[in-house]
Each structure stands twice: as C-alpha cells, then as structure tokens.
Scaffold this motif. Structure first.
Motif, PDB file in Angstrom:
ATOM      1  N   CYS A 187       0.851  -1.183   0.000  1.00 52.38           N
ATOM      2  CA  CYS A 187       0.000   0.000   0.000  1.00 52.38           C
ATOM      3  C   CYS A 187       0.892   1.240   0.000  1.00 52.38           C
ATOM      4  N   ASN A 214       0.807   3.761   1.516  1.00 57.46           N
ATOM      5  CA  ASN A 214       0.971   4.340   2.846  1.00 57.46           C
ATOM      6  C   ASN A 214       1.975   3.556   3.679  1.00 57.46           C
ATOM      7  N   CYS A 228      -1.622   3.415   8.250  1.00 58.26           N
ATOM      8  CA  CYS A 228      -2.634   4.062   9.081  1.00 58.26           C
ATOM      9  C   CYS A 228      -2.474   3.538  10.511  1.00 58.26           C
ATOM     10  N   SER A 252      -3.779  -2.235  -0.891  1.00 56.63           N
ATOM     11  CA  SER A 252      -4.369  -1.383  -1.942  1.00 56.63           C
ATOM     12  C   SER A 252      -4.254  -2.106  -3.275  1.00 56.63           C
ATOM     13  N   ARG A 291      -7.357   2.558  -2.038  1.00 55.12           N
ATOM     14  CA  ARG A 291      -7.413   3.908  -1.467  1.00 55.12           C
ATOM     15  C   ARG A 291      -7.887   4.869  -2.561  1.00 55.12           C
ATOM     16  N   TYR A 301     -13.556   2.031  -1.779  1.00 54.83           N
ATOM     17  CA  TYR A 301     -12.623   3.044  -1.279  1.00 54.83           C
ATOM     18  C   TYR A 301     -12.679   3.142   0.244  1.00 54.83           C
ATOM     19  N   ARG A 311      -3.569   8.733   7.370  1.00 53.90           N
ATOM     20  CA  ARG A 311      -4.152   8.143   6.151  1.00 53.90           C
ATOM     21  C   ARG A 311      -3.351   8.505   4.908  1.00 53.90           C
ATOM     22  N   TYR A 348     -11.036  11.440  -1.859  1.00 51.42           N
ATOM     23  CA  TYR A 348     -12.184  10.512  -1.938  1.00 51.42           C
ATOM     24  C   TYR A 348     -13.232  11.062  -2.895  1.00 51.42           C
TER      25      TYR A 348
END
Ligand code: SF4
Length: 311
Positions: A38, A40, A50, A97, A127, A152, A167, A174
C-alpha cells in the motif's frame, strides 16, 4: 407491516437482499490476497501505515499471499459452496491497496480471476488516491461484461482525523475518486470507521448525510477496533481511550441508518477482528447475533434506513 423502499422486511437495505434481487443464483465474495502493498506503507505516499491498520484483522484462513491467485480462489469457492451453498462468486481483492501496481499487472490479475468458472465479478479494495483515469477506464470496460465494484477506504469525513490516523490522503481525494468512478458508471463501496476517540456523535451522524450525497452504491460501517501491532494499540496501552460498548454502538447505529439514503446498500454494519489480535472493544458477539439483535432493535424502536433522511 412497513413496506420498505428496497422491497423486503429487513429495516435496512441489506447486501443479501441486493444479491437476491440482482442474481438468479446464490452469490458470495471470495477474498484473495494478491500480494499488494500500500502506498501508505511502501513510501509512495508515506510509511508506517494508518495508525489502526493490521491487515491480519480481515484475512480469512484460505488467504495466503504465498499461494497463487487461482489456488486461493479455488479454496475459497470450495469452502463457500460447502458452507453456504453458493453457486456464483465475486473475487474480492481485499488486503492493502489492490490498484497499487502498473495497469498491465492489474489487467493480468483481474482477468485471471475472471476466467475462473462461476466467477461473475470483482470487488477491488483500494485507497481513493490510488486510482487514475486509465485504471478506471479499464475497470469500466470490464464492468460492461462483469460485475465490478471499486471499494474506497474513506474512514472519516474529517481531514483532521485523516491526518491524525496517518491516512496520507484527504477527503477531497475521496470525492475526486468517487466522481471519476461515477462518470464511468462504476459501482462504488465506501468503508468508514466510527469511534475515533476525538470525534463526536454529531460528526458521525453527519457522515450518514455526507455519504448519501456522495451516492456510494454500497457502504461498510464499522466500529473502531484497537488491534495488536498498530500505532493505535500503543496509544491505547499508554492511555486507554473510550471505545464503543455493544449497546452504545447499536443505539448509535439506529440514528445513523435513519439518516442514511434508502438507496445505499449496507454491506456491513459492524466489524469483527480475530480474538487473538483484538485489544478493544471485546463484545464477544458473533456477527450473526449482532445482525439479528440489531434488526430486532430497529423493529422495537420503529427505525428503518432513511426514516429521517433529507435529500
Ligand atoms: S488501512 Fe489501507 S491504506 Fe491504511 S495502511 Fe492499511 S492497507 Fe494501507
């Protein structure tokens, strides 16, 4: 007896009912772990992930990223058909993701899944900052032949919260992803977490109105879980904060669904995490009992999805 707009006697628009209305066969999702990471976590956006995230909290036992995609799908189908008598399947790319790779790689994976007999579609968890025009164009093309939903993670409608939980994207990301998906006629699912300790009930209730405006096709709501091996678990152990009690969450959910558009299909009303990694809240309630109790509560309190919805 109330005649709900979605056409059955459940006080909210359930995913089971949606499936019954739209398919001639019993349909289930087969979850797969296709080996993604992911943005992130790998540094594309940030690192560390996260603060609440531990992907072990939602992997079924037949998911093993070391095994091939086909093996996982076959195992999943075998399990689900024996346990639930399902006949058709949507392959659910769930952990991490699942659009975080070049389009060619995605194309290969998705099409491999769609070639398995009895697979009728895909649900792709990702995401909002991990899609682009080309990927969505391709999914829309697939969507003309198969059932395709893009899911999402939004988690909160507050940018302050999104920063606080690391996040790595904001609410606008979004909204952009939702607009781009809607323009292509793609079905969308939104994932939201209720219960970050610095947020308030008014904000969570506004979330129902906000998601109704965004016209997400499906919605998954779950209470905040504190799970092991996360930054949030460390925060909680340092200074325990309030998490939803069972009754408290049910009472909240009544108000939430009453404010939600009756057109949104509810795929999930509460989350479950494996007991060996869950720190809090520990309700010790199976999801089947939760749903049964909640439906009963709705009837007792004369509440249904959309009762207080104002378009
Ligand atoms: S919750 Fe999703 S976006 Fe956040 S770190 Fe975990 S996999 Fe990545």
């Amino acid at each position: 007896m109330i005649n709900y707009p979605w056409g059955d006697q459940t006080p909210y628009y359930s995913f089971n009912w949606y499936l019954k209305q739209n398919y001639n066969h019993p349909v289930r999702k087969v979850t797969v772990d296709a080996g993604f990471t992911c943005p992130n976590r790998d540094g594309t956006v940030t690192t560390g992930g996260c603060t609440y995230c531990n992907n072990d909290s939602f992997n079924p036992s037949y998911n093993d990223r070391r095994k091939s995609l086909r093996w996982q799908i076959d195992q999943g189908i075998d399990f689900l058909s024996r346990r639930y008598g399902s006949e058709k399947y949507m392959v659910y790319f769930q952990p991490y993701s699942n659009t975080h790779a070049p389009l060619e790689e995605l194309r290969q994976l998705y099409e491999e899944a769609l070639q398995v007999p009895d697979v009728i579609g895909l649900t792709i968890g990702t995401r909002p900052d991990c899609v682009d025009e080309a990927k969505l164009d391709y999914l829309a093309e697939l969507g003309r032949q198969f059932d395709v939903t893009i899911e999402y993670g939004l988690e909160s409608i507050s940018d302050t919260t999104l920063q606080r939980i690391n996040r790595g994207h904001d609410v606008k990301a979004y909204e952009t992803a939702m607009r781009m998906s809607a323009e292509r006629g793609l079905k969308t699912c939104t994932h939201i977490i209720i219960g970050f300790p610095w947020e308030e009930e008014t904000q969570w209730l506004e979330t129902a109105a906000y998601l109704s405006e965004q016209k997400t096709t499906f919605l998954k709501v779950h209470q905040l879980h504190v799970v092991k091996n996360t930054a949030m678990a460390k925060e909680y152990q340092r200074m325990p904060f309030h998490v939803f009690g069972y009754e408290e969450y049910r009472q909240f959910l009544l108000k939430f669904i009453a404010r939600l558009s009756p057109e949104i299909v509810l795929q999930r009303l509460a989350g479950e995490a494996p007991p060996n990694i869950l720190i809090a809240p520990k309700w010790n309630v199976q999801m089947g009992s939760f749903i049964k109790d909640f439906r009963e509560l709705c009837r007792q309190e004369n509440i249904w999805q959309g009762k207080d919805y104002k378009p």
